[in-house]
Structures are given as structure tokens and as C-alpha cells.
Write a protein that holds these residues in place. Structure first.
Motif, short mmCIF file in Angstrom:
data_model
loop_
_atom_site.label_atom_id
_atom_site.label_comp_id
_atom_site.label_asym_id
_atom_site.label_seq_id
_atom_site.Cartn_x
_atom_site.Cartn_y
_atom_site.Cartn_z
N ASP A 76 0.86 -1.17 0.00
CA ASP A 76 0.00 0.00 0.00
C ASP A 76 0.90 1.23 0.00
OD1 ASP A 76 0.94 0.12 2.58
OD2 ASP A 76 -1.01 -0.12 3.53
N TYR A 77 0.35 2.37 0.36
CA TYR A 77 1.13 3.61 0.29
C TYR A 77 2.27 3.66 1.30
CZ TYR A 77 -0.98 5.48 4.52
OH TYR A 77 -1.36 5.68 5.81
N ARG A 78 2.19 2.82 2.35
CA ARG A 78 3.21 2.86 3.40
C ARG A 78 4.33 1.87 3.20
NH1 ARG A 78 -0.41 1.56 8.28
NH2 ARG A 78 -1.28 0.36 6.61
N CYS A 79 3.97 0.62 2.92
CA CYS A 79 5.01 -0.41 2.93
C CYS A 79 4.50 -1.70 2.28
CB CYS A 79 5.44 -0.71 4.36
SG CYS A 79 4.09 -1.33 5.38
N LEU A 80 5.39 -2.67 2.21
CA LEU A 80 5.05 -4.01 1.77
C LEU A 80 4.09 -4.61 2.78
CD1 LEU A 80 5.84 -6.42 -0.18
CD2 LEU A 80 7.42 -7.07 1.62
N THR A 81 2.95 -5.11 2.31
CA THR A 81 1.96 -5.64 3.24
C THR A 81 1.87 -7.15 3.23
OG1 THR A 81 0.23 -5.35 1.59
CG2 THR A 81 0.53 -3.58 3.19
N TRP A 82 2.17 -7.78 2.10
CA TRP A 82 2.03 -9.22 2.02
C TRP A 82 2.85 -9.75 0.86
CZ3 TRP A 82 0.67 -13.03 4.95
CH2 TRP A 82 0.32 -14.27 4.41
N GLN A 83 3.46 -10.90 1.06
CA GLN A 83 4.13 -11.61 -0.03
C GLN A 83 3.67 -13.05 0.01
OE1 GLN A 83 8.29 -11.17 0.53
NE2 GLN A 83 8.30 -12.05 2.56
N GLU A 84 3.46 -13.60 -1.17
CA GLU A 84 2.91 -14.94 -1.26
C GLU A 84 3.64 -15.72 -2.34
OE1 GLU A 84 -1.49 -16.04 -0.75
OE2 GLU A 84 -1.25 -15.64 -2.89
N TYR A 85 4.12 -16.90 -1.99
CA TYR A 85 4.78 -17.78 -2.94
C TYR A 85 3.76 -18.79 -3.45
CZ TYR A 85 9.15 -15.87 -1.25
OH TYR A 85 10.16 -15.02 -0.92
N MET A 86 3.65 -18.91 -4.75
CA MET A 86 2.72 -19.85 -5.36
C MET A 86 3.35 -21.24 -5.33
SD MET A 86 -0.26 -20.09 -6.69
CE MET A 86 -0.64 -18.41 -7.02
N ILE A 87 2.61 -22.19 -4.82
CA ILE A 87 3.09 -23.56 -4.73
C ILE A 87 3.26 -24.13 -6.14
CG2 ILE A 87 2.52 -25.87 -3.91
CD1 ILE A 87 0.84 -24.49 -1.72
N LYS A 88 4.34 -24.87 -6.34
CA LYS A 88 4.61 -25.44 -7.66
C LYS A 88 3.46 -26.35 -8.08
CE LYS A 88 8.15 -27.70 -10.36
NZ LYS A 88 9.50 -28.21 -10.38
N GLY A 89 2.99 -26.17 -9.28
CA GLY A 89 1.89 -26.98 -9.81
C GLY A 89 0.52 -26.37 -9.58
N LYS A 90 0.44 -25.35 -8.71
CA LYS A 90 -0.84 -24.69 -8.45
C LYS A 90 -1.12 -23.69 -9.57
CE LYS A 90 -3.29 -22.34 -4.75
NZ LYS A 90 -3.16 -21.73 -3.43
N LYS A 91 -2.34 -23.64 -10.02
CA LYS A 91 -2.72 -22.75 -11.11
C LYS A 91 -2.82 -21.31 -10.61
CE LYS A 91 -4.33 -25.98 -14.19
NZ LYS A 91 -3.79 -26.16 -15.45
N ILE A 92 -2.31 -20.40 -11.43
CA ILE A 92 -2.42 -18.98 -11.14
C ILE A 92 -3.68 -18.49 -11.85
CG2 ILE A 92 -1.32 -16.73 -11.37
CD1 ILE A 92 1.36 -18.29 -11.53
N ASN A 93 -4.75 -18.27 -11.08
CA ASN A 93 -6.00 -17.85 -11.69
C ASN A 93 -6.72 -16.86 -10.78
OD1 ASN A 93 -7.16 -19.41 -9.66
ND2 ASN A 93 -7.45 -21.18 -10.99
N SER A 94 -7.88 -16.40 -11.23
CA SER A 94 -8.60 -15.37 -10.48
C SER A 94 -9.08 -15.88 -9.13
CB SER A 94 -9.77 -14.86 -11.31
OG SER A 94 -10.67 -15.92 -11.58
N MET A 95 -9.38 -17.17 -9.01
CA MET A 95 -9.84 -17.70 -7.73
C MET A 95 -8.77 -17.53 -6.65
SD MET A 95 -11.97 -21.08 -8.95
CE MET A 95 -11.76 -21.85 -7.39
N ASN A 96 -7.51 -17.76 -7.02
CA ASN A 96 -6.42 -17.57 -6.06
C ASN A 96 -6.29 -16.11 -5.64
OD1 ASN A 96 -5.71 -20.27 -6.08
ND2 ASN A 96 -4.32 -20.00 -7.79
N TYR A 97 -6.42 -15.19 -6.61
CA TYR A 97 -6.33 -13.77 -6.30
C TYR A 97 -7.48 -13.32 -5.41
CZ TYR A 97 -2.47 -12.90 -9.45
OH TYR A 97 -1.25 -12.88 -10.03
N VAL A 98 -8.69 -13.77 -5.71
CA VAL A 98 -9.85 -13.40 -4.89
C VAL A 98 -9.66 -13.87 -3.46
CG1 VAL A 98 -12.31 -13.84 -4.53
CG2 VAL A 98 -11.46 -13.29 -6.82
N LYS A 99 -9.17 -15.10 -3.29
CA LYS A 99 -8.92 -15.65 -1.96
C LYS A 99 -7.90 -14.77 -1.20
CE LYS A 99 -7.01 -19.78 0.19
NZ LYS A 99 -6.34 -21.04 -0.08
#
Length: 104
Positions: A76-99
């Protein structure tokens, strides 16, 4: 594409009108990057017994291994708020982003 952009701008303007000057502070943004795994060799591991007259070993640049994963970073405007590593083999799709966004 233009109608989607125009609609997004209208939504942002409506939010600004309702929240006022605090609106920019509620914006999160994200970016993605592929992160590669390296198996670095320590100097002590590369040293071995050799005779003083034996030729020196040639060093080559370390190449990234086959291991990699997707890193998604949110801030956000202040700092890094979250980092997430995608598990190998997991699909990168909108459902993951919404979650993730619901969690944020």
C-alpha cells in the motif's frame, strides 16, 4: 477494453467522492515475479586437497536450477503488506487472487 477502463475509472471516482482525501490510502497494488532457486557452493566446499603444482580449478557462473516459483507481492502507500509464494503446480487464476484479496 476501453469500456472496461472507463468503468474502472468511474468506480474509482465514485469511491473518491465517498471517502474524500483518505481514498488513496486504501489502495493496494500487486506485482509478480518468478523466483529461481540457486544451489550455491561454499568456498570451503570448492576447496579440495591438491598438490601445489596442480592446475587451478576453473570457476563457472552459477546457473539457476530448474526450481522456480511465482512470488506475488502486495503493498500500500506505506510499505510491503504481504508476499505470497505460489506452490509449484498450483494454477495462477482469479480464484487464487480473490482468496488472497479477501484475506488482505
Amino acid at each position: 477494453m476501453k469500456t472496461v477502463t472507463l468503468e474502472a475509472c468511474k468506480q474509482l471516482l465514485t469511491r473518491y467522492e465517498s471517502k474524500g482525501n483518505d481514498f488513496p490510502y486504501s489502495i493496494f497494488t500487486a506485482d509478480e515475479i518468478w523466483v529461481y532457486h540457486y544451489d550455491l557452493e561454499l568456498r570451503s566446499q570448492s576447496l579440495g586437497y591438491h598438490h601445489s603444482t596442480s592446475p587451478r580449478k576453473k570457476k563457472f557462473r552459477t546457473q539457476p536450477s530448474a526450481g522456480s516459483c511465482m512470488l506475488t507481492v502486495f503493498w500500500d502507500y506505506r510499505c510491503l503488506t504481504w508476499q505470497e509464494y505460489m506452490i509449484k503446480g498450483k494454477k495462477i487464476n482469479s480464484m487464487n487472487y480473490v482468496k488472497t484479496l479477501k484475506w488482505l
